[in-house]
Motif scaffolding. Structure first.
Motif, PDB file in Angstrom:
ATOM      1  N   ASP A   1    -108.933   2.592 -19.461  1.00 31.77           N
ATOM      2  CA  ASP A   1    -109.876   1.495 -19.259  1.00 31.77           C
ATOM      3  C   ASP A   1    -109.531   0.810 -17.946  1.00 31.77           C
ATOM      4  O   ASP A   1    -108.441   0.255 -17.780  1.00 31.77           O
ATOM      5  N   LEU A   2    -110.467   0.876 -17.001  1.00 30.73           N
ATOM      6  CA  LEU A   2    -110.236   0.292 -15.685  1.00 30.73           C
ATOM      7  C   LEU A   2    -111.004  -1.017 -15.560  1.00 30.73           C
ATOM      8  O   LEU A   2    -112.117  -1.160 -16.068  1.00 30.73           O
ATOM      9  N   SER A   3    -110.397  -1.918 -14.840  1.00 33.89           N
ATOM     10  CA  SER A   3    -111.108  -3.163 -14.528  1.00 33.89           C
ATOM     11  C   SER A   3    -112.160  -2.852 -13.465  1.00 33.89           C
ATOM     12  O   SER A   3    -112.168  -1.775 -12.863  1.00 33.89           O
ATOM     13  N   ALA A   4    -113.020  -3.773 -13.201  1.00 35.82           N
ATOM     14  CA  ALA A   4    -114.086  -3.569 -12.211  1.00 35.82           C
ATOM     15  C   ALA A   4    -113.492  -3.311 -10.829  1.00 35.82           C
ATOM     16  O   ALA A   4    -113.955  -2.443 -10.081  1.00 35.82           O
ATOM     17  N   ASP A   5    -112.430  -4.045 -10.496  1.00 34.58           N
ATOM     18  CA  ASP A   5    -111.786  -3.859  -9.188  1.00 34.58           C
ATOM     19  C   ASP A   5    -111.146  -2.478  -9.094  1.00 34.58           C
ATOM     20  O   ASP A   5    -111.241  -1.803  -8.064  1.00 34.58           O
ATOM     21  N   GLU A   6    -110.477  -2.055 -10.152  1.00 36.71           N
ATOM     22  CA  GLU A   6    -109.834  -0.730 -10.158  1.00 36.71           C
ATOM     23  C   GLU A   6    -110.867   0.374 -10.069  1.00 36.71           C
ATOM     24  O   GLU A   6    -110.671   1.367  -9.355  1.00 36.71           O
ATOM     25  N   ALA A   7    -111.983   0.218 -10.765  1.00 38.33           N
ATOM     26  CA  ALA A   7    -113.047   1.225 -10.715  1.00 38.33           C
ATOM     27  C   ALA A   7    -113.622   1.317  -9.309  1.00 38.33           C
ATOM     28  O   ALA A   7    -113.921   2.406  -8.816  1.00 38.33           O
ATOM     29  N   ARG A   8    -113.839   0.147  -8.642  1.00 31.65           N
ATOM     30  CA  ARG A   8    -114.355   0.148  -7.278  1.00 31.65           C
ATOM     31  C   ARG A   8    -113.379   0.819  -6.325  1.00 31.65           C
ATOM     32  O   ARG A   8    -113.772   1.652  -5.511  1.00 31.65           O
TER      33      ARG A   8
END
Length: 151
Positions: free
Chosen positions: A136-143
């Motif tokens: 599960d990635l945070s929005a920042d990690e996904a970006r």
């Protein structure tokens, strides 16, 4: 054809070579056959990975002579084994006896094999699950991950 026969003979020669010297061989072929059968089941205490029938060690020769002396004196095969075991211990037997004090030798190998296979299976399942699980990635990690993928 001669080369093939030479190769086959060379490969099979070690199978028939024994350390028994001509002066050790009994004149009675039945006793000699019994002696060979017994000595092929006794461990060389010097070599430890060979029977006394295969070993060139002086102690192996002494044991072969003892086996033959006992047979000539009228001992049965089990009496010869008992004599040698009483003198040198059960280690001299290439195949340990099945008894209470040797049960570990007989049971340990299959138990260790089964336990190893179970552990290997557990490791393989966990490894496969770890590879297929998406974190599960945070929005920042996904970006950041998307930027790294796109270069």
């Amino acid at each position: 054809m001669i080369i093939i026969l030479a190769i086959v003979g060379t490969l099979l020669a070690p199978l028939s070579i024994l350390a028994v010297q001509p002066d050790e061989v009994l004149s009675n072929p039945v006793l000699e056959q019994r002696a060979r059968a017994i000595s092929s089941n006794l461990r060389c205490l010097v070599c430890q990975n060979q029977s006394i029938d295969e070993s060139d060690a002086p102690l192996a020769r002494d044991l072969r002579l003892i086996v033959r002396e006992r047979l000539v004196s009228g001992d049965t095969d089990s009496e010869v084994y008992d004599f040698v075991v009483a003198r040198y211990g059960e280690f001299v037997l290439l195949n340990p006896v099945f008894a209470g004090h040797t049960i570990f030798l007989w049971v340990a190998t299959p138990v260790i094999l089964i336990a190893s296979l179970i552990m290997l299976g557990i490791f393989a399942v966990r490894s496969r699950n770890a590879r297929t699980a998406s974190p599960d990635l945070s929005a920042d990690e996904a970006r950041i991950l998307e930027q790294l993928r796109n270069g």
